[in-house]
Every structure is written in C-alpha cells, then in structure tokens.
Design a protein around this motif. Sequence first.
Motif, short mmCIF file in Angstrom:
data_model
loop_
_atom_site.label_atom_id
_atom_site.label_comp_id
_atom_site.label_asym_id
_atom_site.label_seq_id
_atom_site.Cartn_x
_atom_site.Cartn_y
_atom_site.Cartn_z
N UNK A 115 -97.74 17.53 -45.41
CA UNK A 115 -98.65 18.42 -44.69
C UNK A 115 -99.08 17.75 -43.39
N UNK A 116 -99.40 18.59 -42.41
CA UNK A 116 -99.86 18.12 -41.10
C UNK A 116 -101.22 18.73 -40.84
N UNK A 117 -102.22 17.90 -40.60
CA UNK A 117 -103.59 18.37 -40.35
C UNK A 117 -104.05 17.77 -39.02
N UNK A 118 -104.50 18.65 -38.12
CA UNK A 118 -104.96 18.20 -36.81
C UNK A 118 -106.44 17.82 -36.86
N UNK A 119 -106.77 16.70 -36.22
CA UNK A 119 -108.17 16.31 -36.08
C UNK A 119 -108.84 17.21 -35.04
N UNK A 120 -110.11 17.51 -35.16
CA UNK A 120 -111.02 17.15 -36.26
C UNK A 120 -110.83 18.06 -37.47
N UNK A 121 -111.27 17.60 -38.63
CA UNK A 121 -111.09 18.35 -39.86
C UNK A 121 -112.42 18.44 -40.59
N UNK A 143 -97.46 22.10 -31.84
CA UNK A 143 -96.53 22.63 -32.83
C UNK A 143 -95.34 21.70 -33.03
N UNK A 144 -94.85 21.09 -31.93
CA UNK A 144 -93.72 20.17 -32.08
C UNK A 144 -94.12 18.91 -32.83
N UNK A 145 -95.41 18.51 -32.71
CA UNK A 145 -95.89 17.36 -33.48
C UNK A 145 -95.89 17.69 -34.97
N UNK A 146 -96.29 18.91 -35.30
CA UNK A 146 -96.29 19.31 -36.71
C UNK A 146 -94.87 19.32 -37.27
N UNK A 183 -100.39 13.93 -43.00
CA UNK A 183 -100.57 13.35 -41.66
C UNK A 183 -101.85 13.93 -41.07
N UNK A 184 -102.88 13.08 -40.93
CA UNK A 184 -104.14 13.50 -40.30
C UNK A 184 -104.18 12.87 -38.92
N UNK A 185 -103.91 13.69 -37.88
CA UNK A 185 -103.63 13.13 -36.56
C UNK A 185 -104.24 13.97 -35.44
N UNK A 186 -104.43 13.29 -34.31
CA UNK A 186 -104.90 14.00 -33.11
C UNK A 186 -103.74 14.62 -32.33
N UNK A 187 -102.50 14.33 -32.73
CA UNK A 187 -101.35 15.00 -32.12
C UNK A 187 -101.21 16.36 -32.79
N UNK A 242 -102.56 9.52 -43.78
CA UNK A 242 -102.27 8.54 -42.73
C UNK A 242 -102.38 9.16 -41.34
N UNK A 243 -102.87 8.31 -40.42
CA UNK A 243 -102.83 8.64 -38.99
C UNK A 243 -101.40 8.46 -38.50
#
Length: 616
Positions: free
Chosen positions: A593-599, A580-583, A573-577, A542-543
């Motif tokens: 899990x937290x994955x930053x865009x782009x992937x 580190x605080x977003x993670x 969470x696949x997000x552009x945020x 999810x975004x």
Amino acid sequence: MRGAVTARPLLSLRAYLVGLVLVCVAPVVACSVWLTIVLIAPEATLGRPWMRALGASGAALLLLGVGLAMLAGRALIQSMTRLAEAAHARDAQLVAIVDQATAGIAQTDLEGRVMLVNQRYCDLLGRTREAVMGGSFADTVDAEDRARAAAALRGLTADEPETTIETGHACADGSLRWVDVNLSLVREPGEPSSIAIVALDATSRHAAEEAARTGDLERSELLAREQKARQEAEAASQAKDEFLAVVSHELRTPLNTLRLWAGVLRNGPRDAQTIARAVDTIDRNTILQARLIEDLLDVSRIVSGRFHLTIEQVDLAGIIGPAIETVRAAAENKAITLHTALDPTAGPVLGDSTRLQQVVWNLLSNAVRFTPAGGRVMVGLKRSGPEAELTVTDTGRGMAPGLVPRVFDRFRQGESGTMRSHGGLGLGLSISRQIVELHGGTIRADSPGEGRGATFTVCLPLAAAQAARPGPPAERTRPAGPDRSRVRRLENVDVLVVDDDEETREVLKVALGFEGARVTTAPSVADAVAAIEQRWPDVLVSDIGMPGEDGYDLIRRVRRLEAVRGRHIPAIALTAYAAAEDRRRTLHAGYDSHVAKPVEASAFAPLIASLLPGQR
C-alpha cells in the motif's frame, strides 16, 4: 557640343580668308581702274606710249590676280580638308570620351524623344543603343514612375531649366534599376532646343536606404518586443514574488496556529474542552496545509503534462452531495444558506469522479469564502442538450468586469498584497478549468459587478452509454474527532516503523500504541533489517526518502529475507512523495500500500489492520 569643339579652327579660317581676299582683290581693283581709264580716255590717247604701258600693267595685274586666286583656292581647299579631318577626329574623340563616362548621358528633343545616348546610359537600361535611339525617355521608366518622369520633362522652363528625380527604370530583362536622373534644358541660341539627361546608378544606394529603413523598422519592432518581454518578465517576477509571499503566508498561518495550540497543550490547562478544541484546530489546519500542498502539486502535474485521469461513468448528483457536506460546516459558521436544485435525470458523464468532485469542492469553497455572513449559495444541476450543466451561484462580493476574463489564471485573485481579506493561493479555479477542459467540457464565470455576486457554470458532455449509474464515491468529509470508546484495532500486533525523522517515529509509536500495537522503530534501512532479523514483525511501515539506502532498498532486502524464511510481511509506504507515479513505483517495488503524508491516525490504523492475515 560640336560648336565648342570647332570654334578655334573657324577663327583661323576666317583670318585666312580675309588675307586671301585682300591679296586677290588688289589686282582686280587695279585692273578695274585701268579698264575705266581706257574706256573714258579719248581715242587719240590710246596709242601713246604711256597708255600702252598702262595697258600692259593692267593685264599683268589681272594675270597676277588670277594666279593668286588659284593659289589661294588651292590653299583654301587644303586647309578646309585638314579642318574637316580635325573636326571629324575631334568628334570621334568626344564621342569616345562620352561613351567612356561613368554617368549615363542622353539628349532628347523637347518632346522627350532620344536623339543622342552614350553606352553607359544603354547599360543602365540593359538595352542596345538602337533600341533606345528614337524612343521616348518616358518609355524607359517603370510604369509607376512614368507619369512623374513625363511631368518633370514638361516642367522644365526658362525659370526652372533643371531638375533631378529618382526613377525606377525597367530593364529589358524585367529587373528594376533605380537611377538618379538630372534633366537640363538646352538653349540654342537662346531658345530651348533639346533636353540633356545625366543618369547615375542609384540601385545600391536605394537598396542601402531600403535596408536601413527595414533595419530601422526591425529595430523598432525588436525594441518594442524587447520592451514588451521586459514588461512581461517584470510582471512575471512581481507575480512570482507575490505568489511566494502568499505561499509563505498561507503556510505560516496554520503552522502558527499549530504551534500555539501545541504550547497550550504543553503548558496550559488540560481540561477536556480545551484539549478537544486543540485537537479540532490542529486537525483542521493540517487538512488546510495538505490542501495547499496538493494544489501546488496539481499545478506542477498540469504544467509538466503528468496530470492523469481515471475515466469512468460518473453520476454528478452523487459527487455534488459529498462536496456540499464538506463545506457545510464553514457555511454554517457564517450563517450562509445552501440551496440545491439537482435534476436526477441530468444523466451520467464520463470522467474522473475524484477530480470532478475536486472541481465542485473548489467552486463551493470559493462561493462560501467570498460570500458575507447571512448570504446564500445555490447549486444547480440540469441537462442542457447533449451536456450536463452545473451552476454555483453566490450572493458574495462579485467581480469587477476586468477580473472576469482572468479569474481562471494561475495565482490570480481579486486582491493582492497585505490588504487581502481572503486566504488561498489563487490556484483552485485554474486547476478546475484544467480538469474540466481535460474532460472535454467548459467552465465560465459571470458577475453583474462588484458586490452583486457571481455565477460559475460547468458544462460537461453526457456519457454516450446510459448504463446503470455507479454509486457515489466515498464522501470527503473532514474526519470527526477520535472515538475513545472504540475497540483497539491493533491489539498485540507487532509493527516496525522505519523513518529517518525522529518525530515521525515517535508520533507513530504513540498513535499506533493507542490502538494496542507493539511498535518498534528504526532510523535507517540497516537498523530496520537488524530489527527484522531479531524479531519478525506483523506489519512494516516505512518512509521512502531516507539518506544512504532508501525505502526501495529496504523493500528489496525484506522480500529477499522472505524468500529465505518463507514468511510475508505486509508493507506500507508512508511517504511525502505523493504523485501518482510515486504510488505506481512503490507498489511495483513490492509495497502492499502507498499512503501519502500527512495521514490521519484514526484512518491509518484500519489500513494496517486490513493488511493483516485473515483481514485482506
């Protein structure tokens, strides 16, 4: 002064005395004539009648003269008494007038000793009349002005009988009062006899002038500061405009390449070689854009004080190797030779391995970028006392002496405008300096001059504990092209993709479909919940940022459904945020899990597989 007051009474007295003398002298003269006649006349004539009549007349005249003299003397005494009383009254009146004058008035002898002084003069000095009388005029002047006041007294001559000076007068209470003093030479009669002094209080005027001078100085300083601030603001505005132009250029250039290759793939030939080139170029430019965005985010974190380090024991040799491998392809494209001289005994340091590898990568990337084809880049690591010293030396274009002290400033590059021969935002070295300084180290740049290469030196304090060195972190190399012979990792796995961006949903559906997954997509939280209630997925992707309800709302609703059904859905969470605080926030909210865009699709599929039951 007194002569002027008594001049008219003296003139009246003189006329009176002349008349008195004439009245008294006439009988005396007549008596004298009679006596002369008597003395020279023959004795025979003395008895004659006319002689006796003449004698009687002479005696009468003498008595009359004496009487008149007595009357005149009495009148004279009375007149002189009245005159003295009038003169005394006039003197008292004059003294009263002088004392009531608004100006200070004094009189000194030619040596400067005070002989006469009015009350205002004493008030100016803050002293009594007794304390001033008989003293020296110079003693009443402040020590700094005393010599000048004495010189002014001595300078009064017949040719220059008057002068005016401003002096500071030391008052009895220790305060300083500024006075305008007029000195005049008094001549009686025709010869210098004394010095008249007229003093006016100039303290207020002096304070106003001093305030005006201070105000002028402050205004000048304010004007200078304002001009400097304006110049700095104009320079900052120009730097901002140049930076925005550079950002626009650096973002648009890879986007242009991406769009052109997309057009080629859509409309051009589709042979394997062209497709491989397109995929490789798209991948490389995507990594470049991600690097630019990450640099901007790092600057924002540094400025806001949210730049955090994870401290551990780091083997510098272990992070230098992967950084070299990251730039090796770019160096080989320019026929640049990479040399290394790494001392394995340099010792570990305490720091964040990811951030320190970022520093090394920035220095190597700059060295390769600014070194012409056929050049050399040398990387050295050695122990220098209590520090580990890392050096990156190139044979590139070097730096002008004026650029060396400013090379670590943000947005600072050796070139600007449309004539730039190298890309980049000018942030890498600034970020590197911040990282190094946060580790308690130093970084410096040296260059013999333009066209003669440059050397960057990083010094980091060695770790106090000589524990076993950890293995090197995972290499940050550019991922290779997809391996089409691999086994599909997500065979028969139900994946729910939630994102408000349609293109993101479509590309994830295609990419995960290549891995064998059965992909369902939803554009909103409500649609996602409806899809989950209809078919329970194996994994949720999810975004976070979505209109209406966001990814945090979704994960809360999903976890409540799990409590009812007793089944867990692994969530990514696949997000552009990407901060580190977003993670931390996403993990705390309930995502696994937290994955930053782009992937990269080839790296995303294994992550999903690792969250499946039995693979954790």
